[in-house]
Scaffold this motif. Sequence first.
Motif, PDB file in Angstrom:
ATOM      1  N   GLN A 142       0.816  -1.220   0.000  1.00 45.59           N
ATOM      2  CA  GLN A 142       0.000   0.000   0.000  1.00 45.59           C
ATOM      3  C   GLN A 142       0.852   1.273   0.000  1.00 45.59           C
ATOM      4  N   GLU A 143       1.944   1.237   0.791  1.00 43.36           N
ATOM      5  CA  GLU A 143       2.783   2.445   0.941  1.00 43.36           C
ATOM      6  C   GLU A 143       3.352   2.897  -0.406  1.00 43.36           C
ATOM      7  N   GLY A 148       1.271   5.436  -1.926  1.00 39.58           N
ATOM      8  CA  GLY A 148       1.357   6.701  -1.194  1.00 39.58           C
ATOM      9  C   GLY A 148       2.429   7.616  -1.776  1.00 39.58           C
TER      10      GLY A 148
END
Length: 327
Positions: free
Chosen positions: A267-268, A271
């Motif tokens: 997920q990061e 980001g």
Amino acid sequence: MKSLVIALSLLMAGSDAHAQEAANPDAASAAKAQAAIKDLGQSLRGALVAKMQSEGPVAAVNFCHDEAPLIASQVAERHQVQIGRTAVRHRSPSNAPSEWQQAALAEFAAKVAEGAPAAGMTSSSTVDVNGESRFRFVQSIPTEAPCLACHGDTVAPPIKAEIDKHYPQDTATGFKEGDLRGMFWVEFPMTPAATPVSQNPPDQRAPIVMSEAQRVSLRLEMRGRMETLQGVMAALASGDWSEVAKRSEEGTRGQHRGVDFRSALPQEWFGMARPMHGEFAAIQHEAEGQKRVDVALQHLAKAGQYCTSCHATFRPVTPSESAVAQQ
Ligand code: HEC
Ligand code: HEC
């Protein structure tokens, strides 16, 4: 070149450092030492020959006095080693042999006395100095015909006078062609040859496990990102706003060709990837609107920060690499 490797046990008398015989001489270290010696030999010879030809031997003595130590320190810097020339009978007191060098010179002299040619002898050793393993390498220097003008039996009076002026304690005359004149020496800390990777600082980046094929296609996309970055900069530099719009649009979306690797990403990742796309979108917007170079550049600089942050954060590894790392 004839190379006669003598296994020398070099003594470090007067210090607690102990010598070990180089049972398995490190080939890489020897090559490094030989490259430095070759550089020093050629640099000195080149400078000396040029000076002799242009201004004659008397000026060359003066030149050697000023330049020889300088050339040696430049070579030392270039190769990251300590290096020099030394001899039992030396001209400059700063070329006097240290204790381990005396031992090496004595070994060479003994070989010559047994009939070995003075040219091309080398020897190496590894010593432990205060817990640090250091590599030492020496190579003999023979006396050649052109050396006799300054190191021979009969040195012409004007040359002799110039030598005496700079070197009142000179003992480096009386050599004949083929005599052992002295030696080159090199010393530097050993680097463990087997594990060069351990010389790198530890890698703090988080591993992302992906297949080899996924990794190949990630890299392909990344090289495309580099091209986008370059393309936007070039277009901005030449003031071609339609090209700026076109190239920055590429940066607003995924570009992968080849296999899908998104499924492997944490997920990061997004980001950092999404805001990067956002910065390229802002550049495209500017190109199609107000066309301010400074605003476009500010967005480009921010986009670049997401590139570098992500590079500092993640490290793709294949499943086999990750298995090795966990052992
Ligand atoms: C123009 C005169 C001249 C010629 C020719 C010359 N040398 Fe020298 N040599 C010197 C001088 C001067 C020094 C001292 C340099 C210094 O201050 O470091 C020196 C130093 C050396 C040293 C270092 C040890 C010591 O005695 O201080 C070696 C080894 C050496 N020469 C070898 C040779 C060889 C081999 C040749 C021929 C290929 C040669 N030289 C030709 C003038 C000369
Ligand atoms: C969200 C994460 C992320 C972002 C954003 C990102 N990269 Fe990368 N990039 C990576 C990773 C991870 C690698 C290492 C790939 C590998 O070693 O297998 C990489 C590798 C590269 C490579 C080397 C490719 C190769 O062939 O080895 C280049 C060039 C590159 N990135 C350029 C860029 C540029 C330019 C940007 C910004 C415009 C950018 N990247 C943005 C994650 C990112």
